[in-house]
Write an enzyme that holds these catalytic residues in place. Sequence first.
Site, PDB file in Angstrom:
ATOM      1  N   THR A 187      -4.552   3.224   2.716  1.00 53.88           N
ATOM      2  CA  THR A 187      -5.175   1.899   2.804  1.00 53.88           C
ATOM      3  C   THR A 187      -6.654   1.972   2.458  1.00 53.88           C
ATOM      4  O   THR A 187      -7.195   1.104   1.764  1.00 53.88           O
ATOM      5  CB  THR A 187      -4.990   1.315   4.212  1.00 53.88           C
ATOM      6  OG1 THR A 187      -3.586   1.216   4.507  1.00 53.88           O
ATOM      7  CG2 THR A 187      -5.616  -0.068   4.324  1.00 53.88           C
TER       8      THR A 187
ATOM      9  N   ASP B 209       1.273  -2.649   1.995  1.00 52.08           N
ATOM     10  CA  ASP B 209       1.486  -1.468   2.829  1.00 52.08           C
ATOM     11  C   ASP B 209       2.970  -1.390   3.201  1.00 52.08           C
ATOM     12  O   ASP B 209       3.647  -2.417   3.275  1.00 52.08           O
ATOM     13  CB  ASP B 209       0.622  -1.571   4.091  1.00 52.08           C
ATOM     14  CG  ASP B 209       0.474  -0.239   4.802  1.00 52.08           C
ATOM     15  OD1 ASP B 209       0.844   0.805   4.195  1.00 52.08           O
ATOM     16  OD2 ASP B 209      -0.004  -0.221   5.946  1.00 52.08           O
TER      17      ASP B 209
END
Length: 343
Positions: free
Chosen positions: A70, A114
Site C-alpha cells: 500500500t 487492496d
Amino acid sequence: MKSKTTIITPIELPEDDKDFTTLVRPKSFKEFVGQDKIKENLKVFIQSSQLLKEPLDHILFTGPPGLGKTTLAHIISNELNVQLISTSGPIIEKPGDLAGMLTRLTRGQILFIDEIHRIPKIVEEFLYSAMEEYRLDIMIDQGPAARSIPLKLEKFTLIGATTRQGLLSSPMLDRFGITCNLDYYSVDNLLNIVKRSARLLKIKIDDDGALEIAKRSRATPRVANRLLKRTRDFAVVKGKGIINKEIAEIALEALGVDEHGLDKMDKKILETIIYKYNGGPVGLSTISASISEDPGTIEEVYEPFLIIEGFIKRTPKGREATQLAYKHLGIIKEKEDKTKPLF
C-alpha cells in the site's frame, strides 16, 4: 462543579493508529527503506511514462502482509503527482460498484485495489476490457431486449495488491504489465525503519533497543512499527521514557514475542504439528481445525515467516516441523518420531 482532570504525557504522539500509520508511512522512494531492486525499477517505469506522456502501466504488488504494498502505491501516486483512489477487493461485490469508480477517473489517475484476489469472478472479468481497452460494456435492459453499450474510459493505472497471487486467474495476471514481488526485510533495514519511526514519533530510543525490536519484528516493517509503539508504552510506565535493550526485552517478553520473532500463535502451530501429529506431514485444514484459526490466515500471515525462518516445510503430503523447530521449542525428537519435553 465538576473538576477537570488534565492528563500529561511525556511524549507527543498521534491520537490513534490511523494517525500513527499515516505519520510513519514514507512519502517518497528516498524515505522508503528496503526493496531496492523494486524501487529502482519503479523509478525507471515512472520516468519513462512521464517522458512519453503516457499513463503508467498497470502494476501488481504481491507478498505477505505488512511489507509495503500500500505504501508503494501511495509513493507512486506522489511521484506522478496524480490522485490515488483506494478501495479493497471484499468491498467490490458487483460490477456496478467498480463502474462507478472507473467512470470518475481522469487521465493518469490511479485506482488502487487492496486484496485484489478477493474480488468476485464476475467483477474480475468486468476489469479485463477496462484494463486492456479502457472500455466498459454496460448491459441495458434484460431478456430479449438486453443489449451492451460500450462506455469509453480515460486511460488510468490500476495498482493491485495481493497476499495470494495464486488466486488470481491467468487472464487477470496477464493484464498487469508490471509485477513486483516484495521480499521480507533484513535486520539492518528494519533497524533503520525503527529508528526513522521513533524519530518521527519523537520517541527516545538507543541503538541496542532499536536492534532488539528489529530482530523480533518477523522481518516485517508493519510488525516493527507495532512493536515500537507497544514498547514505548512500557518505556513510559516502567522506564524513564527511553527505550533501551532492557526495556525492549521486558516489553517484548510481556507481548509474547521471543528472540526469533515468534509469537504465541506461531508456537501453537509448531506445537500442534509436533505433539498432535508427530511432526507431520499434516494438512493445512487439519492444523486450522486443531487451533481454531482460519486456514487463509495461517497460510497468509503465519506460515510464510515460519517457512522462511526454517521452522516448517511444505511437502506434497502436508506441513512438517523441521529439526530447528524442535530445537527452538526445546523438544527432543526420538527415532520413533515420538516427542517429549526437554525438561
